[in-house]
Structure formats: C-alpha cells, structure tokens
Write a protein that holds these residues in place. Structure first.
Motif, PDB file in Angstrom:
ATOM      1  N   THR A  32      65.948 -17.036   5.185  1.00 30.56           N
ATOM      2  CA  THR A  32      65.787 -15.859   4.842  1.00 30.56           C
ATOM      3  C   THR A  32      65.550 -15.606   3.477  1.00 30.56           C
ATOM      4  OG1 THR A  32      68.201 -15.120   4.671  1.00 30.56           O
ATOM      5  CG2 THR A  32      66.808 -14.703   6.691  1.00 30.56           C
ATOM      6  N   THR A  33      65.614 -16.820   2.393  1.00 31.55           N
ATOM      7  CA  THR A  33      65.572 -16.788   0.969  1.00 31.55           C
ATOM      8  C   THR A  33      64.328 -16.318   0.520  1.00 31.55           C
ATOM      9  OG1 THR A  33      65.462 -19.086   0.861  1.00 31.55           O
ATOM     10  CG2 THR A  33      67.576 -18.135   0.950  1.00 31.55           C
ATOM     11  N   MET A  34      64.051 -16.209  -0.735  1.00 32.01           N
ATOM     12  CA  MET A  34      62.785 -15.854  -1.244  1.00 32.01           C
ATOM     13  C   MET A  34      61.915 -17.159  -1.349  1.00 32.01           C
ATOM     14  SD  MET A  34      61.760 -14.718  -5.323  1.00 32.01           S
ATOM     15  CE  MET A  34      62.525 -13.144  -5.095  1.00 32.01           C
ATOM     16  N   ASP A  35      62.556 -18.297  -1.519  1.00 29.91           N
ATOM     17  CA  ASP A  35      61.839 -19.569  -1.561  1.00 29.91           C
ATOM     18  C   ASP A  35      60.927 -20.040  -0.171  1.00 29.91           C
ATOM     19  OD1 ASP A  35      62.723 -19.907  -3.916  1.00 29.91           O
ATOM     20  OD2 ASP A  35      63.815 -21.728  -3.621  1.00 29.91           O
ATOM     21  N   ILE A  36      61.585 -19.628   0.931  1.00 32.56           N
ATOM     22  CA  ILE A  36      61.073 -19.707   2.273  1.00 32.56           C
ATOM     23  C   ILE A  36      60.309 -18.562   2.906  1.00 32.56           C
ATOM     24  CG2 ILE A  36      61.792 -20.441   4.692  1.00 32.56           C
ATOM     25  CD1 ILE A  36      62.360 -22.677   2.960  1.00 32.56           C
ATOM     26  N   VAL A  37      60.522 -17.635   2.341  1.00 32.99           N
ATOM     27  CA  VAL A  37      59.746 -16.221   3.103  1.00 32.99           C
ATOM     28  C   VAL A  37      58.622 -16.004   2.134  1.00 32.99           C
ATOM     29  CG1 VAL A  37      60.071 -13.864   3.370  1.00 32.99           C
ATOM     30  CG2 VAL A  37      61.959 -15.538   4.003  1.00 32.99           C
ATOM     31  N   HIS A  38      58.743 -15.961   0.930  1.00 33.90           N
ATOM     32  CA  HIS A  38      57.676 -15.588  -0.128  1.00 33.90           C
ATOM     33  C   HIS A  38      56.882 -16.664  -1.064  1.00 33.90           C
ATOM     34  CE1 HIS A  38      56.259 -13.650  -3.949  1.00 33.90           C
ATOM     35  NE2 HIS A  38      55.971 -12.791  -3.057  1.00 33.90           N
ATOM     36  N   ASP A  39      57.614 -17.764  -1.546  1.00 34.56           N
ATOM     37  CA  ASP A  39      56.804 -18.424  -2.519  1.00 34.56           C
ATOM     38  C   ASP A  39      56.112 -19.614  -1.665  1.00 34.56           C
ATOM     39  OD1 ASP A  39      58.080 -17.050  -4.515  1.00 34.56           O
ATOM     40  OD2 ASP A  39      59.789 -18.266  -4.890  1.00 34.56           O
ATOM     41  N   GLY A  40      55.061 -19.878  -2.250  1.00 36.85           N
ATOM     42  CA  GLY A  40      54.301 -21.020  -1.976  1.00 36.85           C
ATOM     43  C   GLY A  40      55.138 -22.327  -2.074  1.00 36.85           C
ATOM     44  N   PHE A  41      54.403 -23.483  -1.563  1.00 38.24           N
ATOM     45  CA  PHE A  41      55.157 -24.617  -1.811  1.00 38.24           C
ATOM     46  C   PHE A  41      54.081 -25.463  -2.778  1.00 38.24           C
ATOM     47  CE2 PHE A  41      57.012 -28.940  -0.474  1.00 38.24           C
ATOM     48  CZ  PHE A  41      57.920 -28.789  -1.095  1.00 38.24           C
ATOM     49  N   GLY A  42      54.384 -25.182  -3.867  1.00 37.66           N
ATOM     50  CA  GLY A  42      53.687 -26.034  -4.952  1.00 37.66           C
ATOM     51  C   GLY A  42      54.396 -26.701  -6.066  1.00 37.66           C
ATOM     52  N   PHE A  43      53.784 -27.130  -7.276  1.00 37.80           N
ATOM     53  CA  PHE A  43      54.654 -27.926  -8.213  1.00 37.80           C
ATOM     54  C   PHE A  43      55.781 -27.274  -8.740  1.00 37.80           C
ATOM     55  CE2 PHE A  43      55.669 -28.831 -12.589  1.00 37.80           C
ATOM     56  CZ  PHE A  43      55.594 -30.232 -12.324  1.00 37.80           C
ATOM     57  N   MET A  44      55.959 -25.853  -8.626  1.00 39.67           N
ATOM     58  CA  MET A  44      57.052 -25.437  -9.150  1.00 39.67           C
ATOM     59  C   MET A  44      58.200 -25.677  -8.310  1.00 39.67           C
ATOM     60  SD  MET A  44      58.159 -21.093  -9.435  1.00 39.67           S
ATOM     61  CE  MET A  44      57.932 -20.765  -7.649  1.00 39.67           C
ATOM     62  N   LEU A  45      58.126 -25.345  -6.849  1.00 41.89           N
ATOM     63  CA  LEU A  45      59.226 -25.791  -6.189  1.00 41.89           C
ATOM     64  C   LEU A  45      59.467 -27.518  -5.996  1.00 41.89           C
ATOM     65  CD1 LEU A  45      59.282 -22.862  -3.270  1.00 41.89           C
ATOM     66  CD2 LEU A  45      60.740 -23.383  -5.298  1.00 41.89           C
ATOM     67  N   ASN A 105      76.629 -13.911   0.592  1.00 41.95           N
ATOM     68  CA  ASN A 105      75.754 -14.446   1.413  1.00 41.95           C
ATOM     69  C   ASN A 105      75.694 -14.334   2.732  1.00 41.95           C
ATOM     70  OD1 ASN A 105      73.467 -15.236  -0.537  1.00 41.95           O
ATOM     71  ND2 ASN A 105      74.843 -17.122  -0.955  1.00 41.95           N
ATOM     72  N   SER A 106      76.924 -14.661   3.222  1.00 46.60           N
ATOM     73  CA  SER A 106      77.180 -14.304   4.825  1.00 46.60           C
ATOM     74  C   SER A 106      76.698 -12.805   5.450  1.00 46.60           C
ATOM     75  CB  SER A 106      78.649 -14.549   5.199  1.00 46.60           C
ATOM     76  OG  SER A 106      78.644 -16.249   4.925  1.00 46.60           O
ATOM     77  N   GLN A 107      77.342 -12.113   4.641  1.00 55.21           N
ATOM     78  CA  GLN A 107      77.313 -10.559   4.936  1.00 55.21           C
ATOM     79  C   GLN A 107      75.558 -10.405   5.054  1.00 55.21           C
ATOM     80  OE1 GLN A 107      78.186  -6.977   2.230  1.00 55.21           O
ATOM     81  NE2 GLN A 107      79.969  -6.914   3.962  1.00 55.21           N
ATOM     82  N   LYS A 108      74.961 -10.864   4.000  1.00 56.18           N
ATOM     83  CA  LYS A 108      73.519 -10.356   3.885  1.00 56.18           C
ATOM     84  C   LYS A 108      72.877 -11.056   5.003  1.00 56.18           C
ATOM     85  CE  LYS A 108      71.101 -13.032   1.233  1.00 56.18           C
ATOM     86  NZ  LYS A 108      70.332 -13.617  -0.094  1.00 56.18           N
ATOM     87  N   ASN A 109      73.058 -12.501   5.202  1.00 58.55           N
ATOM     88  CA  ASN A 109      72.407 -12.969   6.280  1.00 58.55           C
ATOM     89  C   ASN A 109      72.694 -12.499   7.849  1.00 58.55           C
ATOM     90  OD1 ASN A 109      70.686 -15.424   7.105  1.00 58.55           O
ATOM     91  ND2 ASN A 109      72.577 -16.237   7.911  1.00 58.55           N
TER      92      ASN A 109
END
Length: 429
Positions: free
Chosen positions: A257-270, A319-323
């Motif tokens: 559910t994090t921004m890295d997985i849900v929103h960001d593409g997988f390019g050089f940055m990650l 984090n547990s509450q949000k998830n």
C-alpha cells in the motif's frame, strides 16, 4: 462485451498520450542525480574509512582506482541476488493481493520475505561457525558498491527499454512524459514482471535491505578482528537496524500500500536506492565504528535504547493502523476511528495516530534514525548523515504525498488539513 472500433481508436490515442508533471527537478534532476548519487556513495564510503572521517576534508580522501575493483565482488553480489531470487520463489508463506490497478485487476505477491531473512541469518551463522572472514566486507565495501551501482544502471536500462512493450494501463502515473532522461530516472512501468516475478517488489525488500544487515555484521566482525570483541555501540547499531529490517519483512504485506509500489514507476530512482544506496549508506554508522570506536556508559546506552523503543512503537503502531484501515475499514481495531468522507468514496482518518500528525510513521522513523547515530558520539558529523538525509527525504516525500492527495481528494483534503494541521512533528511542522 467486445470493444467497438471507437474504443480501439481511443485506446491507441491513450497509448500515445504522455504525462507532463515532473518531480525531482525534472530533466535537470534526472540528468544530475544518476551522476551525483553514485559519486556520493563512493565519497561517503571513502570518508568513513579514513582516519579523519570528516565530510569537510579537502581534498577528499578519494581511493586509488585499484581499490574500486576486486574480482570477488561481482561474484559475491550476483551470488547474493541469486540466493534471494531462489528464496523469493520458494512456495512458503502466504500469497497476498495488491491494491486495485487501473485495469481493474490485482497482482499477487508472495509474502515470504521474513523467511528469506531467517534463512539468510542462518547461513551467516553457518559461515561464522566455519570461520569465514566476514570482516573482509570492510575492505570490500568500495568494490561491492561499484558492482551494485553498475548492476543498477544495467537493470534500469533494461526496465526502460522493456517498458515500451508494456500496455498503457501498466505505465506509472508520472513516468510517461516522453522525455527519455526523466522517464529513465523515474521509471515508466509501474509493476514490471518476468512471468509472475515482480522486479520492483523483489528489489524493494530483499537483496538490498537484507544486504544492509549483512554489511553491518561484517563491520561487527571486523571490529572483533581488531579489538577481540564488539563494542556496545556496535552491538546497539546492529541490533537496532536488524530490528528495523526484521519489522519491515515481518510486516511485508504493508509495503503493497506504499507510494513506491502503488504510484512510483520502477526506474533508476528506485533501482539505485534499493540495490546500492540502502546497503552502502544506511550502514555508515557501523562502518564508522570500525575506524572510530566509541565507549558508552550504561545510562547513555539505556537512554539510546529507550529513544529507539519510543520511535519504533510510534512507527509500528501508526503503520499498522494505516494498513489495517486501508485493507478493512470495518475491522474492530479501526472501525470506531473518526473519518472524513471524500468524493472518491474513500475516507480519511482524523483520529488515532493519524489525528496526531499527518505522518506519524515518519516521526517514529526519524526518532529511530537519531537513535542509530547516537552510539557514534558527537565528535563527527558523518554518522548523522543518515538522519539529515532521511529528514530531507521524508519532508520531500510528504510534500509529494500532499500534492497527490490534494489533487485526488480536493475539498476533503482541505478539511483534513484543518483537522490535522501538523505534518510530521507535533506543534512544530
């Protein structure tokens, strides 16, 4: 229902469309960051291994080019990644679904990262039992970092090229600008997979994160070689950071559910962050203690442990509450929390941890980061690089999240901000 000719033409038009919003300095940032980040990693490793360990030292303690390469380094790196590919594919643990994608489907992910950590630790203990020279990782830091950076560039090029065969719905929201430099940096494809093997998910939590633990252990064993036993400061740094990694893998499902997985593409940055930045800059405190040993009083150590414990408690509980709320808002642990309705049908938490500040998990993260640096004393700035960098990173990430949420939730987000005015630090920011 079969698509009409009109819908087919519309699909072609969508495929050719591109996004215009650019972050991280746009084209200039996408050009400079892939150059300066690798140089920063090499610089920090060189400085932390030098007697002065001064980030202001001039000229900087740059290593001879011969120290940047060791034949064993690529073998160790590729062997480590191969091991974790094998552990990723093991049929152990449960399989979880990610959030709903644009095409109405959900991807499946193996939740077995904690198993991979346990097996990795068991293998490390076996190596220690056989007197394997794990302390030599201290001398191999630079060659290993160079190999990890080289692999990051190779993988990033592969991801960029393959993204042009991906369907339009598989592209990341901000990774299809049409600018090759920016799209290479930010990542065009959201969830690149080889069969069922998810490349971004694998890199996010496996080789680099667990590799951080291995580098730390190597620094501890180097200290044992030099001084016959590990210092209390080194034990605290290793223990705190092992807890952090173990927590991330124990709660692996939450990363979906994090921004890295849900929103960001997988390019050089990650890619670079996962494979090179995390294992070789997050371990700076342990590397620092090898060359600059520190003594801790029992009271000082207890205070640092307490600070890390408070930070971890805030981090984990929020984090547990949000998830839990994202996955099942009717769960008894979150069903009675106050919320604000949005036009999208989702609700925003305005009580519990998320009524204290907008990002209580960031607050806990920063408290832990400070606790990791305190065992290194106050004589040098370098061990606090992680705290400084991480503060900047989280403030920037919070600003990115703010823009996305305001665009997504509109007036509901304005109402939420009035109810929860502080972003990370209560009554400060």
């Amino acid at each position: 229902m079969k698509p009409t000719m009109g819908s087919k033409n519309q699909s072609v038009k969508q495929r050719s469309s591109s996004t215009t919003e650019r972050e991280f300095g746009g084209t200039l940032g996408a050009t400079c960051i892939p150059i300066f980040l690798p140089l920063t990693v090499l610089y920090l490793i060189s400085v932390v291994r030098s007697p002065a360990a001064s980030v202001l030292q001039w000229p900087p303690p740059l290593p001879p080019t011969g120290h940047l390469w060791a034949p064993v380094a690529p073998a160790l790196l590729l062997g480590w990644i191969t091991l974790h590919v094998f552990l990723y594919l093991l049929p152990c643990g449960k399989v979880s679904e990610g959030l709903l994608l644009k095409n109405g489907t959900r991807l499946k992910y193996p939740i077995n990262g904690f198993h991979a950590l346990c097996i990795s630790v068991a293998l490390l203990m076996l190596l220690l039992w056989t007197d394997a020279p794990l302390g030599s990782l201290f001398e191999l830091l630079l060659p290993l970092a160079v190999c990890a950076m080289g692999l990051s560039f190779v993988l990033s090029v592969y991801l960029y090229v393959r993204s042009f065969w991906a369907p339009h719905h598989a592209l990341a929201p901000g990774g299809n600008t049409g600018n090759p430099l920016y799209d290479f940096f930010i990542g065009r494809e959201l969830n690149p997979r080889i069969g069922g093997f998810d490349l971004k998910y694998f890199c996010e939590l496996r080789p680099g994160l667990i590799g951080w633990v291995v580098v730390n252990l190597g620094m501890l064993m180097k200290e044992v070689e030099l001084r016959d036993s590990p210092s209390l400061a080194m034990i605290l740094v290793n223990s705190f950071q092992l807890l952090y990694v173990a927590d991330a893998l124990w709660n692996e499902e939450a990363v979906l559910t994090t921004m890295d997985i849900v929103h960001d593409g997988f390019g050089f940055m990650l890619v670079f962050g996962d494979l090179a930045w995390v294992p070789f800059t997050y371990s700076l405190q342990a590397a620092f203690l090898v060359v600059h040993p520190q003594s801790l009083s029992p009271v000082g150590a207890a205070t640092i442990v307490l600070l890390n414990g408070i930070g971890y408690y805030i981090f984990r509980k929020s984090n547990s509450q949000k998830n839990q709320f994202r996955r099942n808002p009717m769960h008894p642990s979150v069903s009675k929390l106050e919320t604000i309705a949005t036009a999208t049908g989702k609700r925003l938490l305005v009580s519990g941890w998320w009524g204290l500040v907008r990002h209580p998990n960031y607050l806990g993260d920063l408290l832990m980061a400070f606790a990791w640096s305190l065992p290194c004393g106050f004589s040098h700035l370098l061990p606090y690089f992680y705290v400084i960098y991480f503060t900047i990173l989280l403030i920037h990430r919070e600003a990115r999240d703010e823009r996305q949420c305001r665009a997504k939730y509109g007036l509901a987000w304005d109402a939420y901000c009035r109810r929860v005015p502080y972003r990370i630090f209560p009554y400060i920011y």
